[in-house]
Design an enzyme around this catalytic site. Structure first.
Site, PDB file in Angstrom:
ATOM      1  N   SER A  57       0.800  -1.239   0.000  1.00 60.12           N
ATOM      2  CA  SER A  57       0.000   0.000   0.000  1.00 60.12           C
ATOM      3  C   SER A  57       0.829   1.285   0.000  1.00 60.12           C
ATOM      4  O   SER A  57       0.276   2.357  -0.265  1.00 60.12           O
ATOM      5  CB  SER A  57      -0.914   0.032   1.222  1.00 60.12           C
ATOM      6  OG  SER A  57      -2.229  -0.183   0.819  1.00 60.12           O
ATOM      7  N   LYS A 102       0.522   3.398  -2.936  1.00 63.52           N
ATOM      8  CA  LYS A 102      -0.617   4.324  -3.144  1.00 63.52           C
ATOM      9  C   LYS A 102      -0.137   5.779  -3.137  1.00 63.52           C
ATOM     10  O   LYS A 102      -0.757   6.646  -3.743  1.00 63.52           O
ATOM     11  CB  LYS A 102      -1.685   4.082  -2.086  1.00 63.52           C
ATOM     12  CG  LYS A 102      -2.349   2.704  -2.264  1.00 63.52           C
ATOM     13  CD  LYS A 102      -3.416   2.444  -1.243  1.00 63.52           C
ATOM     14  CE  LYS A 102      -4.256   1.224  -1.561  1.00 63.52           C
ATOM     15  NZ  LYS A 102      -3.729  -0.054  -1.129  1.00 63.52           N
ATOM     16  N   TYR A 151      -2.597  -2.499 -10.853  1.00 62.34           N
ATOM     17  CA  TYR A 151      -2.629  -2.349  -9.382  1.00 62.34           C
ATOM     18  C   TYR A 151      -1.794  -3.440  -8.704  1.00 62.34           C
ATOM     19  O   TYR A 151      -0.976  -3.163  -7.820  1.00 62.34           O
ATOM     20  CB  TYR A 151      -4.086  -2.392  -8.899  1.00 62.34           C
ATOM     21  CG  TYR A 151      -4.230  -2.352  -7.395  1.00 62.34           C
ATOM     22  CD1 TYR A 151      -4.066  -1.161  -6.690  1.00 62.34           C
ATOM     23  CD2 TYR A 151      -4.491  -3.516  -6.664  1.00 62.34           C
ATOM     24  CE1 TYR A 151      -4.171  -1.127  -5.303  1.00 62.34           C
ATOM     25  CE2 TYR A 151      -4.602  -3.487  -5.281  1.00 62.34           C
ATOM     26  CZ  TYR A 151      -4.433  -2.292  -4.608  1.00 62.34           C
ATOM     27  OH  TYR A 151      -4.533  -2.263  -3.238  1.00 62.34           O
ATOM     28  N   TYR A 210      -4.433   3.203   7.601  1.00 58.36           N
ATOM     29  CA  TYR A 210      -5.682   2.437   7.653  1.00 58.36           C
ATOM     30  C   TYR A 210      -6.636   3.037   8.689  1.00 58.36           C
ATOM     31  O   TYR A 210      -6.644   4.248   8.876  1.00 58.36           O
ATOM     32  CB  TYR A 210      -5.396   0.959   7.962  1.00 58.36           C
ATOM     33  CG  TYR A 210      -4.324   0.348   7.089  1.00 58.36           C
ATOM     34  CD1 TYR A 210      -4.490   0.258   5.709  1.00 58.36           C
ATOM     35  CD2 TYR A 210      -3.143  -0.135   7.618  1.00 58.36           C
ATOM     36  CE1 TYR A 210      -3.522  -0.316   4.898  1.00 58.36           C
ATOM     37  CE2 TYR A 210      -2.162  -0.711   6.818  1.00 58.36           C
ATOM     38  CZ  TYR A 210      -2.362  -0.792   5.459  1.00 58.36           C
ATOM     39  OH  TYR A 210      -1.410  -1.351   4.663  1.00 58.36           O
ATOM     40  N   VAL A 214       0.967  -3.718   3.782  1.00 55.14           N
ATOM     41  CA  VAL A 214       0.898  -5.034   4.423  1.00 55.14           C
ATOM     42  C   VAL A 214       2.152  -5.894   4.183  1.00 55.14           C
ATOM     43  O   VAL A 214       2.270  -6.979   4.744  1.00 55.14           O
ATOM     44  CB  VAL A 214      -0.379  -5.827   4.027  1.00 55.14           C
ATOM     45  CG1 VAL A 214      -1.634  -5.130   4.503  1.00 55.14           C
ATOM     46  CG2 VAL A 214      -0.429  -6.092   2.522  1.00 55.14           C
TER      47      VAL A 214
END
Ligand code: GLU
Length: 316
Positions: free
Chosen positions: A62, A65, A190, A242, A260
């Site tokens: 992540s 992102k 992705y 998160y 993660v």
């Protein structure tokens, strides 16, 4: 000073990994030693401090992102991106489906959750998965200053084969018109981008570039404009960790993003100069693959809290 603090952090925080677990929903992520632990800091005077397993490369998941959002803003502009994704916090998990339907009229709440990143990918230049991946990989290499940053094919395939949740999110957004074009193309991009490999130093240098509002402390070049850097940083205290972003904002107080794969990237902005008796802006990269219940490195987050609190780095 930093060296002594690193020694203490490694001694105190590495054992915390015992109470975490490596991510297993992406099968290839299970194949790592949960007790690896590394930390790097890069400051704006060119000093680099590293300890532990700081040169182990891992899947940034992540944390990518941050690059996806940055690329979408560069390629499509702020207003077009904000038409497709909000920049509001979410109290749901990173791969939650419920808020897509119930909150915010089908628009992802922010670019740091899976739905938001997939929506942003549609706004990155290129029609094919390869073109979009090439674009994001180029940004990842530019911001980290490391041409060797690449993709872990094993992790990519593992997620591509097993992932139904992100498929559900993407097809739902196709149905509401948030994303146009071929869904499988976006998903393929992705999965590949989540599988980008970096080490702690790459993350620290990346964080330093955002701290310097897009200006590289190494090449002196402006990699992206300051407005983009500010917007990306502003989303992180709200959404980067998160559904514990609020708690981390209180305990760490720095724009931070985790993945993660066990990585954490944290930014110490310019205006903290002097407060910690160090050299102003800093970038922090941490790795520890055993995760807490929310999906962040359990030892890594402990380490970041300790580092920030000792040096009084919180921006709040
Ligand atoms: N590739 C992961 C997923 O989509 C990223 C999750 C994360 O690191 O938070 O589930």
């Amino acid at each position: 000073m930093i060296e002594a603090l690193f020694d203490e952090i490694i001694k105190t925080c590495s054992p915390v990994a015992k109470s975490g677990e490596v991510a297993s929903y992406i099968p290839a992520l299970q194949d790592v030693d949960p007790f690896q632990f590394g930390i790097s800091v890069a400051d704006n005077h060119g000093k680099i401090y590293s300890a532990g397993d700081s040169d182990v490369r891992f899947s940034i998941q992540s944390i990518s992102k941050v690059f996806i959002f940055t690329c979408a803003l560069i390629d499509s502009g702020v207003s077009r991106v904000l038409e497709r994704v909000s920049i509001e916090p979410t109290s749901d998990s990173f791969n939650s489906i419920i808020s897509l339907e119930l909150k915010n009229s089908g628009k992802p709440l922010n670019p740091m959750i899976n739905a938001g990143a997939i929506a942003c990918l549609a706004l990155i230049a290129g029609e094919s998965s390869q073109e979009k991946v090439r674009r994001v990989l180029a940004i990842a290499r530019d911001v980290s200053g490391n041409r060797m940053v690449d993709i872990d094919e094993n992790v990519y395939l593992s997620e591509k084969i097993t992932d139904s949740r992100n498929r559900a999110l993407a097809y739902y957004m196709k149905s509401t018109g948030i994303i146009a074009g071929d869904v499988e193309t976006l998903l393929d991009a992705y999965f590949r981008i989540c599988s980008i490999r970096m080490d702690c130093l790459d993350l620290a240098k990346t964080a330093l570039l955002y701290a310097g509002n897009g200006m590289s402390h190494y090449s002196g070049g402006q990699v992206f404009c300051a407005d983009i850097a500010r917007l990306v940083k502003a989303t992180m205290p709200m959404c980067g960790m998160y559904d514990e972003s609020g708690r981390v904002a209180a305990s760490v107080g720095l724009p931070t993003k985790s993945g993660v794969g066990g990585g954490i990237l944290s930014i110490v902005p310019e205006h903290r100069a002097g407060v910690h008796g160090m050299n102003g802006a800093m970038g922090i990269g941490i790795y520890g693959p055993a995760l807490n219940a929310k999906g962040s490195s359990i030892a890594g987050l402990n380490a970041l809290e300790m580092f920030s609190q000792r040096l009084k780095l919180s921006i709040f």
